[in-house]
Scaffold this motif. Structure first.
Motif, mmCIF file in Angstrom:
data_model
loop_
_atom_site.group_PDB
_atom_site.id
_atom_site.type_symbol
_atom_site.label_atom_id
_atom_site.label_comp_id
_atom_site.label_asym_id
_atom_site.label_seq_id
_atom_site.Cartn_x
_atom_site.Cartn_y
_atom_site.Cartn_z
ATOM 1 N N PRO A 8 -95.784 -13.011 99.813
ATOM 2 C CA PRO A 8 -97.090 -12.344 99.819
ATOM 3 C C PRO A 8 -97.031 -10.909 99.288
ATOM 4 N N ALA A 9 -98.130 -10.480 98.665
ATOM 5 C CA ALA A 9 -98.282 -9.080 98.264
ATOM 6 C C ALA A 9 -98.486 -8.217 99.499
ATOM 7 N N LYS A 10 -98.297 -6.896 99.329
ATOM 8 C CA LYS A 10 -98.515 -5.967 100.453
ATOM 9 C C LYS A 10 -99.540 -4.919 100.060
ATOM 10 N N LEU A 11 -100.188 -4.363 101.089
ATOM 11 C CA LEU A 11 -101.061 -3.205 100.923
ATOM 12 C C LEU A 11 -100.632 -2.130 101.909
ATOM 13 N N ASN A 12 -100.816 -0.870 101.514
ATOM 14 C CA ASN A 12 -100.538 0.253 102.421
ATOM 15 C C ASN A 12 -101.847 0.707 103.049
ATOM 16 N N MET A 30 -95.504 4.786 107.313
ATOM 17 C CA MET A 30 -96.538 3.967 106.677
ATOM 18 C C MET A 30 -96.947 2.814 107.580
ATOM 19 N N VAL A 31 -98.175 2.368 107.407
ATOM 20 C CA VAL A 31 -98.584 1.086 107.976
ATOM 21 C C VAL A 31 -98.861 0.152 106.803
ATOM 22 N N MET A 32 -98.152 -0.974 106.803
ATOM 23 C CA MET A 32 -98.300 -1.931 105.714
ATOM 24 C C MET A 32 -98.744 -3.275 106.264
ATOM 25 N N THR A 33 -99.444 -4.022 105.431
ATOM 26 C CA THR A 33 -99.835 -5.372 105.817
ATOM 27 C C THR A 33 -99.628 -6.308 104.639
#
Length: 286
Positions: A8-12, A30-33
């Motif tokens: 999966p791709a990630k976003l910050n 950072m918070v990443m999902t």
């Protein structure tokens, strides 16, 4: 022996850097999902050879030792003295050089897959530390769940799953070099993010507090060079996204919507301005 891994791709959701280490590498906070836009990585072990073969359906990716998936296989081969070769076939869905961790997620998928195929029995923590040798986003991608990411990227503290929401993602044409953006960070002028508030909002399932405290310290640097980032961000807000910001070092911008109908509206409106637009939900491990 073969295995298929989803990458999966990630976003910050929040990106801050408290200081720079003496070797020039940033300390991250950072918070990443992970999101449900993913590459697929097919891994097949090869007998009678130790060769690593990388095949991809993208013309933009190297298929030699510059490829992060190749480096992941090589790292495991060398560190654990594995004589078997491997064929890695990557089906790309994540945009390249987009600040969404596509290459890192492919590498993490190879680490997870070969850990099983070669029966190395490594924990996620061990795989994350190995991943840091490849790229600072690889440790998070080993986990691919909403998490606080600190240190040089290797310290992963999983958080609760995100509440129900949708992301509209737009990738401008620009391709950004992460190292060049990181070199431009001015620690005397940086406006630090309230990363704790974002963690707390996720813990409480509070989307209002989440969107109010999101932020990315790299956004002013990248958007200065690529003004279309701010144009897209402003359009997302005007079309109805509750918040919008750049992911990673850019140039990808994402908007957060709590209603699917609102997300669809933002998605449809943006497609007139940007070729690469996606409507996705957070990635779920279950």
């Amino acid at each position: 022996m073969e295995i298929l891994e989803k990458a999966p791709a990630k976003l910050n959701l929040s990106l801050d850097t408290p200081f720079r280490h003496q070797d020039g590498e940033p300390e991250w906070n950072m918070v990443m999902t992970a999101i449900d836009l993913a590459d697929y990585v097919h891994i097949e072990t090869l007998d009678n050879t130790s060769e690593i073969i990388v095949e991809t359906d993208s013309g933009f990716l190297p298929d030699d030792q510059r490829n992060l998936a190749y480096q992941a296989a090589k790292t495991l081969q060398q560190d654990f003295n594995v004589k078997q070769g491997v064929r890695i076939t990557i089906t790309k869905k994540i945009p390249v050089s987009a600040g969404m961790g596509g290459g890192s997620s492919d590498a993490a998928a190879v680490l997870r897959g070969l850990n099983q195929l070669w029966q190395l029995n490594l924990s996620k923590e061990q795989l994350a530390l190995l991943g840091l040798k490849i790229d600072s986003d690889v440790p998070f991608c080993v986990y691919s769940q909403t998490a606080l990411v600190t240190g040089r990227g290797e310290k992963i503290t999983p958080l609760k799953s995100l509440p129900a929401l949708w992301f509209v993602i737009a990738k401008p044409k620009a391709s950004v070099s992460t190292p060049s953006i990181i070199r431009q960070i001015d620690y005397n002028r940086i406006i630090h993010q309230d990363v704790d508030a974002v963690c707390q909002a996720i813990l409480n399932g509070d989307i209002e507090k989440l969107t109010a405290n999101m932020g990315n310290v790299l956004e002013p640097i990248t958007s200065h060079k690529y003004p279309e980032i701010l144009r897209i961000k402003n359009k997302m807000i005007s079309f109805g996204a509750q918040a919008a910001q750049m992911s990673g070092s850019g140039p990808t911008v994402f908007g957060v919507c709590t209603k699917y109908s609102r997300a669809q509206h933002v998605y449809n409106a943006l497609r007139g301005f940007c070729q690469e637009v996606y409507l996705v939900c957070p990635f779920s491990l279950h």
